[in-house]
Design an enzyme around this catalytic site. Sequence first.
Site, PDB file in Angstrom:
ATOM      1  N   LYS A  28     -10.419  -1.229  10.073  1.00 25.57           N
ATOM      2  CA  LYS A  28     -10.359  -2.422   9.223  1.00 25.57           C
ATOM      3  C   LYS A  28     -10.853  -3.667   9.958  1.00 25.57           C
ATOM      4  O   LYS A  28     -11.021  -4.723   9.348  1.00 25.57           O
ATOM      5  CB  LYS A  28      -8.920  -2.673   8.762  1.00 25.57           C
ATOM      6  CG  LYS A  28      -8.248  -1.520   8.054  1.00 25.57           C
ATOM      7  CD  LYS A  28      -8.780  -1.282   6.664  1.00 25.57           C
ATOM      8  CE  LYS A  28      -7.890  -0.274   5.932  1.00 25.57           C
ATOM      9  NZ  LYS A  28      -8.375   0.025   4.577  1.00 25.57           N
ATOM     10  N   GLN A  31      -4.604  -5.143   6.577  1.00 22.62           N
ATOM     11  CA  GLN A  31      -5.557  -6.002   5.876  1.00 22.62           C
ATOM     12  C   GLN A  31      -5.620  -7.410   6.451  1.00 22.62           C
ATOM     13  O   GLN A  31      -6.434  -8.214   6.017  1.00 22.62           O
ATOM     14  CB  GLN A  31      -5.184  -6.081   4.390  1.00 22.62           C
ATOM     15  CG  GLN A  31      -5.396  -4.801   3.625  1.00 22.62           C
ATOM     16  CD  GLN A  31      -6.869  -4.441   3.487  1.00 22.62           C
ATOM     17  OE1 GLN A  31      -7.742  -5.307   3.444  1.00 22.62           O
ATOM     18  NE2 GLN A  31      -7.154  -3.150   3.424  1.00 22.62           N
ATOM     19  N   CYS A  69      -4.840   2.661  -3.680  1.00 23.91           N
ATOM     20  CA  CYS A  69      -3.592   3.133  -3.052  1.00 23.91           C
ATOM     21  C   CYS A  69      -2.509   2.067  -3.139  1.00 23.91           C
ATOM     22  O   CYS A  69      -1.726   1.870  -2.196  1.00 23.91           O
ATOM     23  CB  CYS A  69      -3.839   3.539  -1.599  1.00 23.91           C
ATOM     24  SG  CYS A  69      -4.945   4.955  -1.417  1.00 23.91           S
ATOM     25  N   ASP A 102       3.009  -4.729   8.252  1.00 19.53           N
ATOM     26  CA  ASP A 102       1.766  -3.981   8.068  1.00 19.53           C
ATOM     27  C   ASP A 102       0.593  -4.961   8.117  1.00 19.53           C
ATOM     28  O   ASP A 102       0.386  -5.731   7.190  1.00 19.53           O
ATOM     29  CB  ASP A 102       1.801  -3.241   6.727  1.00 19.53           C
ATOM     30  CG  ASP A 102       0.493  -2.532   6.390  1.00 19.53           C
ATOM     31  OD1 ASP A 102      -0.424  -2.509   7.245  1.00 19.53           O
ATOM     32  OD2 ASP A 102       0.389  -1.997   5.267  1.00 19.53           O
ATOM     33  N   HIS A 152       0.858  -1.175   0.000  1.00 15.89           N
ATOM     34  CA  HIS A 152       0.000   0.000   0.000  1.00 15.89           C
ATOM     35  C   HIS A 152       0.901   1.234   0.000  1.00 15.89           C
ATOM     36  O   HIS A 152       2.027   1.197   0.498  1.00 15.89           O
ATOM     37  CB  HIS A 152      -0.869  -0.036   1.268  1.00 15.89           C
ATOM     38  CG  HIS A 152      -1.928   1.008   1.345  1.00 15.89           C
ATOM     39  ND1 HIS A 152      -1.660   2.310   1.687  1.00 15.89           N
ATOM     40  CD2 HIS A 152      -3.282   0.936   1.160  1.00 15.89           C
ATOM     41  CE1 HIS A 152      -2.794   3.007   1.706  1.00 15.89           C
ATOM     42  NE2 HIS A 152      -3.789   2.195   1.389  1.00 15.89           N
TER      43      HIS A 152
END
Length: 612
Positions: A433, A410, A571, A407, A330
């Site tokens: 999220k 997600q 993104c 990260d 991202h």
Amino acid sequence: MSDPSGYLPPHELAALAAQLDRNDLMAGHPLGPSAITTGSPGLAAAAFAPTGFAPTLPGDDAAAIVRAINSAHDPFGEVTYVLLADPSLGSFDAPFGSSPTTPFGSGPTMPTAFTAPTAPTASFGEQPPIRHDRQADDLGSRSQHPNPLAPLAPWRLDLPTELSFGPEPERISLVNDHTSRERPRTTGGEPAANAPIDSPIGAGTAGAFDPYVVRRDFPILEQRVHNGKRLIWLDNGATTQKPRKVIDRISYFYEHENSNVHRAAHVLAARATDAYEGARETTRKFLNAPSTSEIIFVRGATEGINLIARTFGKRHVERGDEIIVTHLEHHANIVPWQMLCAEVGATLRVAPVDDRGDVNLEAYEKLFCSRTKLVAFTQVSNALGTVTPAAEMIAIAHRWGTTVVLDGAQAVSHMPVDVQALDCDFYVFSGHKVFAPTGIGAVFGKKALLEAMPPWQGGGNMIADVTFEKTQYQPPPWKFEAGTGNIADAAGMGAALEYVMRIGMPTIERYEHSLLEYALGQLATVSGLQMVGNPRDRAGVMSFVLEGKRTEDVGHALDQDGIAVRSGHHCAQPILRRFGHESTVRASLAFYNVCEDIDAMVSTLKRLQASG
């Protein structure tokens, strides 16, 4: 059965509560009677609550008990109170109707000793109405709701009011094999004979995970859009919807706890601090971090990555050093590192992906050298759904002595996360999220790293002492939390994480995987549809293009049918360009999605293709 003062002895109340539970008063409910309190005249109360949460009620009189229930400190809405009559003083047939049943309508008949012919009378003054938190859902059906995860928001009891309880609505259990398209129906709380046993959470009495039950917890999914079309939310990769439990938790904060944290000496400050730090503990538990001192609250994953870049990165990355990212990232996990590299004179290296969308591990490992200071990569691609082999990639980096930022934005809604098992040095995610509010998220950092890092912002709340000559900072995590934090939304995130942990992340992962397999199979039947990426391990994200159609037109057509997806570059322009596209249509799943959502999307896509 009562003592001389007119109270029902606690051991008898406990026995009665157990009997009621055995008779399915709380059928399928994972909570037991963890607090038993008595009152007089003629009242006793049993509180069904989570383990470790023991509410107390006064033992002076009936009116005081009712007032206590109405104002009970029940931050997560998980306590159900049952009022019982002292048999020596009669029953409460008058307040609860003429039949000698429990206040929950379809529960068992009260024991004979609890239905004496005379009932005590009491005046409780003006009482607020019973609270409802679903349409067409009364107190009776709420108390017997088949989903033990249903947020049992604090309800207000008006004893003089006669209550009416309708029949349990029909509900549907979704089997795990979506390709069969068989969904056993259940009525009256009885499971269908072929209902699978998977998890006791989020289910009817059969024990199978039931998304039709869980989705009732999300009020936004009940609305109609575009001339009465059912809202179908397949844009979960952008943000997830919020369960009633989270909405109620935020409202409760502003109604009962609103204050700044840590410093003031009054009761609301103590409540707000408990809420804020309680959410930090819940976040620690969700990530399986060793300590709450390793959990920093931030606005989201983007701010978390920037925090790490401006503190650890600025201190440890020098001219000539290298930072590795992957082609899947991202923009939020590219731009901060580009900025750092430009500032200090370092180099950004990119690990490639193969034609399926999987990280090329051999090429990734070859990027490392003695100047590699940091690796930052996603656990799940927001554009392709690729699940990276995070543990293996972290182990490779650590063999080179390199620090790793993972990260998880997600990943957190799709799979269990264990930062200790992963052995990542930093982990970031956004609350929105994972069914929490926007504007809140968290950074996990290993304690030794956080202690050595400088603060990245200055102000109140993060200082131990200030003079005009020098400042002493609080220890982690507070030295990274300058100013007033997002207290209410932190409490909301705590409620969201509690919610998914009660369902069970492994249960969510299994259900979403089966729904993903069904969705991929159905999308394959659409003429001219091309999937972008085909990773070996995939979370509930699907990017595609439709031959001859602009992605924005596909998104608009789906929206007109009430189906929310994302169209654009998400993104994540580098990975889309790797596959030859500037934009795609992205459908992303959550555990409240069902096969009918997929069928509706596929039907619209086929109609759009047929229109030429």
